[in-house]
Design an enzyme around this catalytic site. Structure first.
Site, PDB file in Angstrom:
ATOM      1  N   ASN A 150       1.197  -1.334   0.224  1.00 60.57           N
ATOM      2  CA  ASN A 150      -0.277  -0.052   0.163  1.00 60.57           C
ATOM      3  C   ASN A 150       1.286   1.883  -0.089  1.00 60.57           C
ATOM      4  O   ASN A 150       0.109   2.167  -0.744  1.00 60.57           O
ATOM      5  CB  ASN A 150      -1.182  -0.455   1.060  1.00 60.57           C
ATOM      6  CG  ASN A 150      -0.595  -0.514   2.337  1.00 60.57           C
ATOM      7  OD1 ASN A 150       0.600  -1.885   2.155  1.00 60.57           O
ATOM      8  ND2 ASN A 150      -0.754   0.749   3.469  1.00 60.57           N
ATOM      9  N   GLN A 178      -5.219  -3.676  -2.410  1.00 57.37           N
ATOM     10  CA  GLN A 178      -4.303  -2.689  -3.128  1.00 57.37           C
ATOM     11  C   GLN A 178      -4.499  -3.230  -4.768  1.00 57.37           C
ATOM     12  O   GLN A 178      -3.846  -2.455  -5.502  1.00 57.37           O
ATOM     13  CB  GLN A 178      -2.765  -2.508  -3.300  1.00 57.37           C
ATOM     14  CG  GLN A 178      -2.997  -1.667  -1.278  1.00 57.37           C
ATOM     15  CD  GLN A 178      -3.908  -0.181  -1.721  1.00 57.37           C
ATOM     16  OE1 GLN A 178      -4.055   0.353  -2.804  1.00 57.37           O
ATOM     17  NE2 GLN A 178      -4.108  -0.060  -0.717  1.00 57.37           N
ATOM     18  N   CYS A 333      -3.138   4.667   7.642  1.00 57.70           N
ATOM     19  CA  CYS A 333      -3.625   4.143   8.996  1.00 57.70           C
ATOM     20  C   CYS A 333      -2.968   4.172  10.088  1.00 57.70           C
ATOM     21  O   CYS A 333      -3.221   3.703  11.023  1.00 57.70           O
ATOM     22  CB  CYS A 333      -4.453   2.668   8.428  1.00 57.70           C
ATOM     23  SG  CYS A 333      -4.708   1.869   6.994  1.00 57.70           S
TER      24      CYS A 333
HETATM   25  N1  PLP Z   1      -4.480  -3.997   3.569  1.00 60.62           N
HETATM   26  C1  PLP Z   1      -3.993  -2.776   3.001  1.00 60.62           C
HETATM   27  C2  PLP Z   1      -2.650  -3.404   2.145  1.00 60.62           C
HETATM   28  C3  PLP Z   1      -4.737  -2.026   3.190  1.00 60.62           C
HETATM   29  O1  PLP Z   1      -3.593  -0.749   2.269  1.00 60.62           O
HETATM   30  C4  PLP Z   1      -5.690  -1.701   3.811  1.00 60.62           C
HETATM   31  C5  PLP Z   1      -6.171  -0.936   4.185  1.00 60.62           C
HETATM   32  O2  PLP Z   1      -5.667   0.635   4.063  1.00 60.62           O
HETATM   33  C6  PLP Z   1      -6.168  -2.741   4.711  1.00 60.62           C
HETATM   34  C7  PLP Z   1      -5.590  -3.739   4.311  1.00 60.62           C
HETATM   35  C8  PLP Z   1      -7.416  -2.347   5.638  1.00 60.62           C
HETATM   36  O3  PLP Z   1      -8.564  -2.221   5.116  1.00 60.62           O
HETATM   37  P1  PLP Z   1     -10.067  -1.791   5.718  1.00 60.62           P
HETATM   38  O4  PLP Z   1      -9.442  -0.181   5.936  1.00 60.62           O
HETATM   39  O5  PLP Z   1     -10.593  -2.073   4.638  1.00 60.62           O
HETATM   40  O6  PLP Z   1      -9.967  -2.312   7.223  1.00 60.62           O
END
Ligand code: PLP
Length: 400
Positions: A150, A178, A333
């Protein structure tokens, strides 16, 4: 001020056609998909249709799609659902560049007598098959490697990694949040991803709403539910279905399926790749001491992660925000955290360079004009911040 959005890896805008497909399920068709009356059956048919749309995008069976609340839940379900009750000794392999949804789940599993191995990344951000070969053992029950990162957009050699896992008798999971809708994915029994057993999808990365996602679970993979309750989703995920969200995810899958051919044409750079490359190349040619994180590795066509030595990414994010441009330093995040990105440090960047890195992630709606406007802002903002930096060699103000 007109805003320019270049943070699509954090979240994408909701497509108007997705919103329109969802609208009736809030206002008119509010039945519970488990009810046997007409309103319930209407909701059930909509959920079934969405499952078809997603299975069509991924070339899998409808029964292999489990709806969840998003990428985080899907990752957790894949890991806990296959490992929590695994017979001892149980070994799990993942990587240093995963999203926290996998890394924190791995941490929790390691406290439950699951042995965890974290594979290293190359300086380009790639997890090499040789690293997996060296780490895998007869007691390895699951391997989890994300499809594309990401932060850097670097694409991993998933088919080769999954084949290694299967040859050793382990299951293989990939967080494909992604890449779903961006790269063609073929999960059919003879497809390129035939060795992938579990695959994570998140709605809000593919122009559907937040709070909806799915997990592909290959037929014959035994998955213990994490939530205990009703027998929804073939007893793999209890809880009344989020019908409107599911309808939105299905519609977004259908729309992105129509984009795949265009976005993955092989006769020259695609529209999105051309926009990203112009943004990247123009910045590199105008700004000194700047470079691409993940350069030379295969990358998804919308992402550019650049380091600008002698600045703090957070200050640049704020400076650009004040001018109307939304970008991100590290992963959204983790915003609020002052730690340098674990992905970039795993690639061997110094903490200072990792803290000086910015992610530009374009969406399907980004225009050429927006790239021009961003280019009018970025080099100037970097120069202003560098003027304030104690480590930047300022040119002498008064000639000697
Ligand atoms: N995995 C990846 C690679 C992500 O980029 C994200 C979100 O940024 C997630 C998992 C988490 O997804 P969600 O926001 O739908 O919980």
């Amino acid at each position: 001020m007109r805003r320019i959005y270049m943070d699509a890896n954090a979240t994408t805008p909701l497509l108007p056609e997705v919103f329109e497909a969802m609208r009736p399920f809030f206002l008119e068709h509010y039945g519970n998909a488990s009810s046997i009356h007409q309103q319930g059956q209407y909701a059930r048919a909509a959920v079934d249709h969405a499952r078809d749309q997603i299975a069509h995008l991924l070339h899998c069976r409808t029964s292999e799609i489990v709806f969840t609340s998003g990428g985080t839940e899907s990752d957790n379900l894949a890991l806990f659902g296959t490992l929590e009750n695994a017979a001892a000794p149980a070994h799990f392999i993942t990587t240093s560049i995963e999203h926290d949804a996998v890394l924190r789940a791995a941490e929790s599993l390691s406290k439950k007598k699951i042995e965890v191995t974290i594979l290293p990344s190359t300086p380009q951000g790639v997890i090499e098959p040789t690293a997996l070969l060296a780490a895998i053992r007869p007691e390895t029950k699951l391997v989890s490697v994300m499809f594309a990162n990401n932060e850097t957009g670097v694409i991993q050699p998933i088919a080769a990694l999954a084949a290694i896992a299967h040859a050793s008798g382990a299951l293989f999971h990939t967080d494909a949040v992604q890449v779903v809708g961006r790269l063609p994915l073929d999960l059919s029994p003879k497809g390129a991803l035939k060795d992938v057993d579990l695959l994570t999808i998140s709605g809000h990365k593919i122009y559907a709403p937040k709070g909806i996602g799915a997990l592909f679970v290959r037929r014959n993979v035994r998955l213990a539910p994490m939530l205990h309750g009703g027998s929804h989703e073939r007893q793999r995920r209890a809880g009344t279905e989020n019908v409107a969200g599911i309808v939105g995810l299905g519609k977004a899958a259908e729309v992105s399926n129509t984009w795949l051919a265009e976005d993955n044409a092989t006769d020259g750079p695609t529209h999105l790749a051309a926009l990203r490359d112009r943004l990247e190349q123009s910045i590199l040619s105008q700004v000194e001491e700047c470079g691409v994180n993940g350069e030379g590795a295969p990358r998804v066509s919308n992402t550019s992660n650049l380091y600008f030595d002698h600045i703090e990414a957070e200050a640049l994010v704020i400076a650009l925000d004040l001018k109307g441009l939304s970008v991100s330093g590290g992963s959204a995040c983790q915003s609020g955290a002052t730690e340098p990105s674990h992905v970039l440090t795993a690639m061997g960047l110094s903490p200072a360079r990792a803290r000086a890195s910015i992610r530009f992630s374009l969406s399907r709606l980004t225009t050429a004009e927006e790239i021009d406007e961003a280019l009018a802002l970025i080099p100037a903002a970097v120069a202003r911040l560098r003027d304030l930096s104690p480590t930047w060699n300022k040119p002498a103000l008064i000639p000697a």
